[in-house]
Design an enzyme around this catalytic site. Structure first.
Site, PDB file in Angstrom:
ATOM      1  N   ASP A 197       1.946   3.883   2.822  1.00  0.00           N
ATOM      2  CA  ASP A 197       0.905   4.759   2.253  1.00  0.00           C
ATOM      3  C   ASP A 197       1.503   5.950   1.490  1.00  0.00           C
ATOM      4  OD1 ASP A 197      -1.698   5.381   1.623  1.00  0.00           O
ATOM      5  OD2 ASP A 197      -2.324   5.952   3.643  1.00  0.00           O
ATOM      6  N   ASP A 198       1.813   7.030   2.190  1.00  0.00           N
ATOM      7  CA  ASP A 198       2.394   8.236   1.569  1.00  0.00           C
ATOM      8  C   ASP A 198       3.572   8.688   2.422  1.00  0.00           C
ATOM      9  OD1 ASP A 198       0.190   8.944  -0.528  1.00  0.00           O
ATOM     10  OD2 ASP A 198      -0.893   8.557   1.327  1.00  0.00           O
TER      11      ASP A 198
ATOM     12  N   HIS B 152      -9.486   1.227  -1.254  1.00  0.00           N
ATOM     13  CA  HIS B 152      -9.427   1.836   0.076  1.00  0.00           C
ATOM     14  C   HIS B 152     -10.833   1.763   0.662  1.00  0.00           C
ATOM     15  CE1 HIS B 152      -5.635   3.402  -1.294  1.00  0.00           C
ATOM     16  NE2 HIS B 152      -5.460   4.202  -0.253  1.00  0.00           N
TER      17      HIS B 152
ATOM     18  N   GLU C  89     -11.114   3.536   6.012  1.00  0.00           N
ATOM     19  CA  GLU C  89     -10.081   4.421   6.566  1.00  0.00           C
ATOM     20  C   GLU C  89     -10.826   5.499   7.359  1.00  0.00           C
ATOM     21  OE1 GLU C  89      -7.921   6.699   3.628  1.00  0.00           O
ATOM     22  OE2 GLU C  89      -6.242   7.112   4.983  1.00  0.00           O
TER      23      GLU C  89
ATOM     24  N   HIS D 156       0.868  -1.191   0.000  1.00  0.00           N
ATOM     25  CA  HIS D 156       0.000   0.000   0.000  1.00  0.00           C
ATOM     26  C   HIS D 156       0.895   1.227   0.000  1.00  0.00           C
ATOM     27  CE1 HIS D 156      -3.824   2.075   1.793  1.00  0.00           C
ATOM     28  NE2 HIS D 156      -3.079   2.950   1.147  1.00  0.00           N
TER      29      HIS D 156
ATOM     30  N   HIS E 111       1.366   4.889  -2.372  1.00  0.00           N
ATOM     31  CA  HIS E 111       1.028   5.780  -3.488  1.00  0.00           C
ATOM     32  C   HIS E 111       2.325   6.417  -3.946  1.00  0.00           C
ATOM     33  CE1 HIS E 111      -3.315   5.616  -2.387  1.00  0.00           C
ATOM     34  NE2 HIS E 111      -2.806   5.402  -1.189  1.00  0.00           N
TER      35      HIS E 111
HETATM   36  N1  HPA Z   1      -6.332   7.571   1.419  1.00  0.00           N
HETATM   37  C1  HPA Z   1      -7.082   7.879   0.365  1.00  0.00           C
HETATM   38  N2  HPA Z   1      -6.572   8.343  -0.762  1.00  0.00           N
HETATM   39  C2  HPA Z   1      -5.254   8.508  -0.851  1.00  0.00           C
HETATM   40  C3  HPA Z   1      -4.431   8.221   0.203  1.00  0.00           C
HETATM   41  C4  HPA Z   1      -5.005   7.720   1.407  1.00  0.00           C
HETATM   42  O1  HPA Z   1      -4.334   7.434   2.416  1.00  0.00           O
HETATM   43  N3  HPA Z   1      -3.171   8.497  -0.210  1.00  0.00           N
HETATM   44  C5  HPA Z   1      -3.249   8.933  -1.474  1.00  0.00           C
HETATM   45  N4  HPA Z   1      -4.507   8.943  -1.877  1.00  0.00           N
HETATM   46 ZN    ZN Z   2      -3.609   4.851   0.594  1.00  0.00          ZN
END
Ligand code: HPA
Ligand code: ZN
Length: 334
Positions: A275-276, A194, A197, A14, A16
């Site tokens: 994630d990011d 996703h 969250e 996971h 991006h």
């Molecule tokens: N959640 C939803 N969209 C996203 C995320 C995330 O953590 N990171 C990049 N796009």
């Molecule tokens: Zn994500």
């Protein structure tokens, strides 16, 4: 424990790629593309990384990717990520990219994909990191836009293994994308989304029943529903959990209260991911390390999380087993 984590073979599921854009590289690429960033310097940009929910982050994330214009920019972004994870003993990565974040700015789909893909191929050759590319649909846009994006991807089935769903979750339930995911599945793409969250357990249920996902990205809020949790556990489906993302986006108020142990105790196949990482303060080792420290993960729990990561990849079984064998060899000596 930190050394154990650093040397542990890992898979990332996971991530991006646009979320790996470190401020230093962002300024460098902005300069060569003659784009003015609305921040004085790297420091000022980093200071803006203070979020109280998903949308705060997304606003700055889309602004950041605006700097990416040329194929070389996408290559450099991806290469920077690969060199980082190589040092962190990540052996396999399945990365997301957001084609609509680029095509909507007039950047051709192929410019983004080819830059990313060429770097991944070089990473495989030079660093030994195997990979998959998953393209995500932006859920704040409509299904027709997602369908048009899927149609663009059909010419690149050799480079894209799956489709996912990301961006603003609340108000954009999975069922909004029923048709495009059905088409993607029929075309042979792997399916992820996703869900849970920020969105409720119902969104996780829809991801399962309507989109027919093979992994759930995040999935935290599934825990609010015992029946759903048991169902996911029984199916053996993986959750791609992102601890530092959960902290930075206030999905958890304190890493000490992260539900990872609860997930494992419930029998969920949880994996750890970043994630990011440029925005949330850490790559794989920081996610494992800070979580382990905060909740007191045992060595066995850490090993289970890493094993789950390999077992949840979209690799063919023999390649999965080869990676698990590397993990076992490490565990036998560490
Ligand atoms: N959640 C939803 N969209 C996203 C995320 C995330 O953590 N990171 C990049 N796009
Ligand atoms: Zn994500």
């Amino acid at each position: 424990m930190q050394t154990f984590i650093e040397n542990l073979p890992k898979a990332e599921l996971h991530l991006h790629i646009e979320g790996t854009f470190e401020p230093e590289l962002m300024f460098e690429i902005a300069q060569r593309n003659e784009i003015d960033l609305p921040f004085e310097d790297v420091e000022a940009l980093r200071k803006a990384y203070d979020f109280s929910r998903l949308q705060d982050f997304l606003d700055i994330y889309y602004q950041g990717m605006n700097v990416l214009r040329e194929e070389q920019d996408f290559y450099d972004l991806t290469w920077a990520y690969l060199t980082k994870i190589h040092k962190q003993n990540v052996l396999h990565t399945e990365i997301f990219f957001d084609p609509q974040g680029h095509t909507d700015r007039g950047i051709p789909f192929e410019t983004a994909l080819n830059g990313i893909y060429n770097a991944l191929q070089d990473g495989q050759k030079q660093l030994g990191i195997s990979f998959g590319v998953i393209m995500c649909f932006l859920r704040h846009l409509d299904e027709d836009a997602a369908m048009a994006t899927l149609e663009q991807a059909l010419a690149h089935k050799d480079k894209i293994i799956g489709v996912g769903l990301d961006s603003s979750e609340m108000g954009h339930p999975p069922e909004k994308f029923t048709n495009v995911f059905a088409r993607a599945k029929a075309e042979g793409f792997h399916i992820v989304a996703h869900a849970g969250e920020e969105g409720p357990p119902e969104y996780v249920r829809q991801a399962l029943d309507v989109l027919h996902v093979e992994r759930i990205d995040h999935g935290n809020r599934a825990l609010e529903d015992d029946v759903l949790t048991q169902r996911i556990a029984k199916s053996g489906m993986a959750l791609t959990v992102c601890p530092l993302s959960n902290l930075k986006l206030c999905v958890v108020d304190d890493l000490k209260n992260h539900p990872i142990k609860k997930m494992l105790k419930a029998g969920l196949k949880a994996t750890i991911n970043s994630d990011d990482p440029a925005y949330f303060g850490g790559y794989m080792n920081e996610n494992f390390g800070q979580l382990a420290e905060a909740v007191g993960l045992t060595r066995d729990e850490i090993a289970t999380l890493a094993r789950n990561g390999f077992e949840a990849t979209f690799l063919p079984k023999d390649q999965q087993q080869a990676l698990v064998a590397k993990l076992d060899a490490y565990l036998a000596t560490a």
